[in-house]
Design an enzyme around this catalytic site. Sequence first.
Site, PDB file in Angstrom:
ATOM      1  N   HIS A   1      -6.370  -1.000  -6.786  1.00 22.30           N
ATOM      2  CA  HIS A   1      -5.624  -2.163  -6.297  1.00 22.30           C
ATOM      3  C   HIS A   1      -5.011  -1.940  -4.922  1.00 22.30           C
ATOM      4  O   HIS A   1      -4.850  -0.823  -4.459  1.00 22.30           O
ATOM      5  CB  HIS A   1      -4.601  -2.657  -7.321  1.00 22.30           C
ATOM      6  CG  HIS A   1      -3.387  -1.793  -7.520  1.00 22.30           C
ATOM      7  ND1 HIS A   1      -2.253  -2.264  -8.125  1.00 22.30           N
ATOM      8  CD2 HIS A   1      -3.125  -0.505  -7.213  1.00 22.30           C
ATOM      9  CE1 HIS A   1      -1.350  -1.313  -8.184  1.00 22.30           C
ATOM     10  NE2 HIS A   1      -1.847  -0.245  -7.644  1.00 22.30           N
ATOM     11  N   GLU A   2      -4.745  -3.062  -4.260  1.00 14.77           N
ATOM     12  CA  GLU A   2      -4.291  -3.121  -2.861  1.00 14.77           C
ATOM     13  C   GLU A   2      -5.319  -2.510  -1.913  1.00 14.77           C
ATOM     14  O   GLU A   2      -4.977  -1.917  -0.889  1.00 14.77           O
ATOM     15  CB  GLU A   2      -2.930  -2.431  -2.680  1.00 14.77           C
ATOM     16  CG  GLU A   2      -1.836  -2.960  -3.585  1.00 14.77           C
ATOM     17  CD  GLU A   2      -1.655  -4.466  -3.495  1.00 14.77           C
ATOM     18  OE1 GLU A   2      -2.012  -5.058  -2.467  1.00 14.77           O
ATOM     19  OE2 GLU A   2      -1.181  -5.050  -4.473  1.00 14.77           O
ATOM     20  N   GLY A   3      -6.596  -2.681  -2.230  1.00  7.41           N
ATOM     21  CA  GLY A   3      -7.664  -2.195  -1.370  1.00  7.41           C
ATOM     22  C   GLY A   3      -8.282  -0.928  -1.905  1.00  7.41           C
ATOM     23  O   GLY A   3      -7.624   0.118  -1.962  1.00  7.41           O
ATOM     24  N   ARG A  35       0.822  -1.210   0.000  1.00  7.47           N
ATOM     25  CA  ARG A  35       0.000   0.000   0.000  1.00  7.47           C
ATOM     26  C   ARG A  35       0.854   1.257   0.000  1.00  7.47           C
ATOM     27  O   ARG A  35       0.505   2.254  -0.643  1.00  7.47           O
ATOM     28  CB  ARG A  35      -0.970  -0.035   1.185  1.00  7.47           C
ATOM     29  CG  ARG A  35      -2.115  -0.996   0.933  1.00  7.47           C
ATOM     30  CD  ARG A  35      -2.964  -1.294   2.149  1.00  7.47           C
ATOM     31  NE  ARG A  35      -4.078  -2.165   1.753  1.00  7.47           N
ATOM     32  CZ  ARG A  35      -4.888  -2.779   2.595  1.00  7.47           C
ATOM     33  NH1 ARG A  35      -4.724  -2.622   3.906  1.00  7.47           N
ATOM     34  NH2 ARG A  35      -5.864  -3.536   2.153  1.00  7.47           N
TER      35      ARG A  35
END
Length: 610
Positions: free
Chosen positions: A457-459, A313
């Site tokens: 992406h990545e949450g 992140r």
Amino acid sequence: MSLRPTLDFLLYDWLRAESLNERARFADHSRETFDAVLDTCERIAREKYAPYNRTVDTQEPHFDGEKVVLPQATHDAHKAFVESGMLSAAQDYEIGGMQLPYTLQAAANSFFAMASVSIGSNMLTSGNANLLMVHGTPMQQAVFARNEFAGRWAGTMCLSEPQAGSSLSDVATRAVPDGPDYQDDPLGPRYRLTGNKMWISAGDHELTENIVHIVLAKIPDENGKLVPGTRGISLFIVPKKLVDTEGRLTGQRNDVALAGLNHKLGWRGTTNTLLNFGEGKFPVDGKAGAIGYLVGQPGKGLHCMFHMMNEARIGVGTAAAMLGMAGYEASLDYAKNRPQGRPAGPAGKDAAKPQVRIIEHADVRRMLLAQKSYCEGALALELYCARLVDEQKTGDAEAADDARLLLEVLTPIAKSWPSEWCLEANSLAIQVHGGYGYTRDFPVEQYWRDNRLNMIHEGTHGIQAADLLGRKVLMEDGRGLQLLAARMTDTIARATGVPALAGHANALAEALQHIGSATRAAWATGNPQEALANAVPYMQAFGHTVLAWIWLDVAEHALRADAARALAATAGRVGATDYFFHYELPKIGAWLQVVERRDPTCATLPEEAF
């Protein structure tokens, strides 16, 4: 304009990165070694990445029936990156690392993200290996992590599934023990995995001799059923090609098959894949099922995986910031050289007079200042978080624990804020170019397309917001939020004594107080549905407050430093601070209003009304 002076100021004048060399882990280093690393990465990015950013965008990866084909430029860039040693830059000498601070590694990697994020800086490979260095067995570290750090093998992160997306509790990939002696494999307890994983970046390619997939899967209960929710989710190493305990390829393909390549809006140079595990296309020992080795304890997969996700992140936030910075530099150059129009007022009505460059128009300056404030501020935030990583690893017990908790609170902001506002910066870069910006004759349209991924992406934004308001600001009785407030208050106290910044200091103090009252109001009923209905506006306000603090701290340091060295740079930093406080920070009032009222509009509107 060049990125390097900005990095030098943030690293050395603001974060005092040289002081890390007073710690035993970094004692062999100096400003000279730090500069040499930055010089090397800047050169590789300039020579191997930047010239091919458009190439990898137009020559998408394709499957030729046997393998995934990437442009030669990607192979050359990857080789240069591996040879630089940056994959293991922050690792111990004993495993081939340089024991550099993570702060410096993050700064050096920013060159690659700015030059061509689509070629990439192997973020997932290093994150995968770092996870194994924390949660893997000594054998797993020696065989898998070391080969990843050396660049022989690449790494991925396999979480999402077609039917589950970001809802990890709905993961359906299953892992069953591979025979009665499965516990005795020296590489770790051996399982057979079956299932499908979606959106796997770099999931298949020929850049390295092997790919190490880190895979979330559920171990069935004693009745052979998958346990609902996150219980039972475990983590496995699933190599594309099977290896022995010396890290040598056995010549046997694992039962992992490429099911398809996703064709994307941006980041086209990086393969994005659908992978099938255990479908029987490459049977091992005559049986279907991909061989996987358990990492950590059964049922603790998410705990292990979050180590990699949090690191990723920060990497996503840095990529977003640098894409924004690339667009800013391109639009600044264009604005300085593009003549169009004349000044407002009577003097501008004389058509016989020459046109002025568009940077002389106030609205173009507004768009440039917005970009500068978003992107340089975001870069500063990411480097601040990287500095906290070093503090967590090498500080004394109290400082390390404070850094841990501050990172917990700041990570959702470090991922989400740059991915939203540096994307806006890219949009403004297109606007500065006018119609030309919407064509492929200029690079700014690609920067926007590449950056649009980072909000997802990545949450996603919604996930980061729920994490922030639903967990991070509440954890340990709100101590993380209190620590952050204390650091902001310290900056406010210092800035109050600087005439040019005193008004901003007061505004930040009011914003911080508003964040605190809104947090309490959101949770006043104790009902998570009411509190989290407006989690994204809360996160936007929280992020803007954090960035206002970052800019105030940067400006205070800039004015305190030797201004004679770079008057223009100091004026630029103070100007960006002025812009952010005058144009951006006031936005938090509207965002926090719906949070404080626990406004139900979005949550309660009947579906048929949409």
